[in-house]
Design an enzyme around this catalytic site. Sequence first.
Site, PDB file in Angstrom:
ATOM      1  N   HIS A 203      -7.008  -5.691   2.181  1.00 19.93           N
ATOM      2  CA  HIS A 203      -5.890  -5.103   2.908  1.00 19.93           C
ATOM      3  C   HIS A 203      -5.359  -6.195   3.840  1.00 19.93           C
ATOM      4  CE1 HIS A 203      -6.848  -0.727   2.198  1.00 19.93           C
ATOM      5  NE2 HIS A 203      -8.054  -1.231   1.968  1.00 19.93           N
TER       6      HIS A 203
ATOM      7  N   ASN B  12     -13.000  -3.223   2.365  1.00 20.03           N
ATOM      8  CA  ASN B  12     -14.003  -2.167   2.365  1.00 20.03           C
ATOM      9  C   ASN B  12     -14.950  -2.375   1.189  1.00 20.03           C
ATOM     10  OD1 ASN B  12     -13.031  -0.710   4.619  1.00 20.03           O
ATOM     11  ND2 ASN B  12     -11.377   0.135   3.365  1.00 20.03           N
TER      12      ASN B  12
ATOM     13  N   GLU C 203     -12.114   3.567  -1.411  1.00 19.43           N
ATOM     14  CA  GLU C 203     -11.660   4.631  -2.319  1.00 19.43           C
ATOM     15  C   GLU C 203     -11.390   4.117  -3.722  1.00 19.43           C
ATOM     16  OE1 GLU C 203      -8.220   6.363  -0.558  1.00 19.43           O
ATOM     17  OE2 GLU C 203      -9.360   7.418   0.994  1.00 19.43           O
ATOM     18  N   VAL C 204     -10.884   2.894  -3.804  1.00 19.60           N
ATOM     19  CA  VAL C 204     -10.526   2.339  -5.113  1.00 19.60           C
ATOM     20  C   VAL C 204     -11.545   1.262  -5.463  1.00 19.60           C
ATOM     21  CG1 VAL C 204      -8.769   1.151  -6.453  1.00 19.60           C
ATOM     22  CG2 VAL C 204      -8.081   2.836  -4.730  1.00 19.60           C
TER      23      VAL C 204
ATOM     24  N   ASP D 151       0.849  -1.184   0.000  1.00 25.12           N
ATOM     25  CA  ASP D 151       0.000   0.000   0.000  1.00 25.12           C
ATOM     26  C   ASP D 151       0.895   1.248   0.000  1.00 25.12           C
ATOM     27  OD1 ASP D 151      -3.213   0.547   0.992  1.00 25.12           O
ATOM     28  OD2 ASP D 151      -1.789   2.225   1.112  1.00 25.12           O
ATOM     29  N   ILE D 152       0.492   2.251  -0.765  1.00 24.02           N
ATOM     30  CA  ILE D 152       1.295   3.467  -0.907  1.00 24.02           C
ATOM     31  C   ILE D 152       1.283   4.314   0.369  1.00 24.02           C
ATOM     32  CG2 ILE D 152      -0.449   5.090  -1.792  1.00 24.02           C
ATOM     33  CD1 ILE D 152       1.575   5.767  -4.052  1.00 24.02           C
TER      34      ILE D 152
ATOM     35  N   HIS E  46     -10.259  -5.393  -3.230  1.00 21.64           N
ATOM     36  CA  HIS E  46      -8.928  -5.655  -2.677  1.00 21.64           C
ATOM     37  C   HIS E  46      -9.016  -6.030  -1.213  1.00 21.64           C
ATOM     38  CE1 HIS E  46      -9.835  -1.323  -2.510  1.00 21.64           C
ATOM     39  NE2 HIS E  46      -9.184  -1.283  -1.364  1.00 21.64           N
TER      40      HIS E  46
HETATM   41  P1  5GP Z   1      -9.762   1.480   0.105  1.00 20.48           P
HETATM   42  O1  5GP Z   1      -9.988   2.726   0.903  1.00 20.48           O
HETATM   43  O2  5GP Z   1     -10.341   1.579  -1.278  1.00 20.48           O
HETATM   44  O3  5GP Z   1     -10.181   0.227   0.835  1.00 20.48           O
HETATM   45  O4  5GP Z   1      -8.188   1.327  -0.032  1.00 20.48           O
HETATM   46  C1  5GP Z   1      -7.468   1.832  -1.092  1.00 20.48           C
HETATM   47  C2  5GP Z   1      -6.007   1.744  -0.716  1.00 20.48           C
HETATM   48  O5  5GP Z   1      -5.233   1.970  -1.868  1.00 20.48           O
HETATM   49  C3  5GP Z   1      -5.577   2.806   0.327  1.00 20.48           C
HETATM   50  O6  5GP Z   1      -5.057   2.146   1.482  1.00 20.48           O
HETATM   51  C4  5GP Z   1      -4.526   3.621  -0.420  1.00 20.48           C
HETATM   52  O7  5GP Z   1      -3.442   4.013   0.418  1.00 20.48           O
HETATM   53  C5  5GP Z   1      -4.082   2.686  -1.522  1.00 20.48           C
HETATM   54  N1  5GP Z   1      -3.636   3.355  -2.734  1.00 20.48           N
HETATM   55  C6  5GP Z   1      -4.228   4.407  -3.358  1.00 20.48           C
HETATM   56  N2  5GP Z   1      -3.558   4.735  -4.464  1.00 20.48           N
HETATM   57  C7  5GP Z   1      -2.505   3.867  -4.546  1.00 20.48           C
HETATM   58  C8  5GP Z   1      -1.441   3.707  -5.498  1.00 20.48           C
HETATM   59  O8  5GP Z   1      -1.314   4.414  -6.496  1.00 20.48           O
HETATM   60  N3  5GP Z   1      -0.549   2.711  -5.256  1.00 20.48           N
HETATM   61  C9  5GP Z   1      -0.648   1.888  -4.154  1.00 20.48           C
HETATM   62  N4  5GP Z   1       0.296   0.961  -4.001  1.00 20.48           N
HETATM   63  N5  5GP Z   1      -1.650   2.013  -3.254  1.00 20.48           N
HETATM   64  C10 5GP Z   1      -2.561   2.987  -3.449  1.00 20.48           C
END
Ligand code: 5GP
Length: 114
Positions: free
Chosen positions: A102, A87, A95-96, A30-31, A100
């Site tokens: 985590h 999520n 967010e994405v 994760d970034i 996925h």
């Molecule tokens: P969500 O909130 O959708 O469950 O998690 C999305 C995750 O993707 C977040 O923890 C965020 O830090 C990670 N993320 C967002 N953009 C990028 C990216 O460009 N590269 C990587 N490796 N992780 C990302």
Amino acid sequence: MDNCLFCRIVKREIPSKIVYEDDLVLCFQDIAPKAPVHLLLIPKVHVASLNDLKDEHKDVMAHLTMAIPQVAEKMGIKESGYRVVVNCGKDSGQEVAHLHYHILGGRSFGNTFG
Ligand code: 5GP
Ligand code: ZN
């Protein structure tokens, strides 16, 4: 999905720190890590969220789940333990829009949530 961030990571159009890959799944760091180990494990096929799973995804989802302990072992958190979070949708903070897991480890979470 041309404009999906994680599909673009699968296609290497966006760089990531990959820790595991096979035909069906990809795992990368994760970034913005929330723990010493914070990985994202995804199916290579685009599925927006748990709500979008169909019968045709059964095999890949089984494979994705079975990959969790393999990745945990590789990253040295299998024995110490880890948390898996998915999520789904607005209230979760997703967010994405590419399904996925985590995988978080390397510290204790106690039994807190939220
Ligand atoms: P969500 O909130 O959708 O469950 O998690 C999305 C995750 O993707 C977040 O923890 C965020 O830090 C990670 N993320 C967002 N953009 C990028 C990216 O460009 N590269 C990587 N490796 N992780 C990302
Ligand atoms: Zn996608």
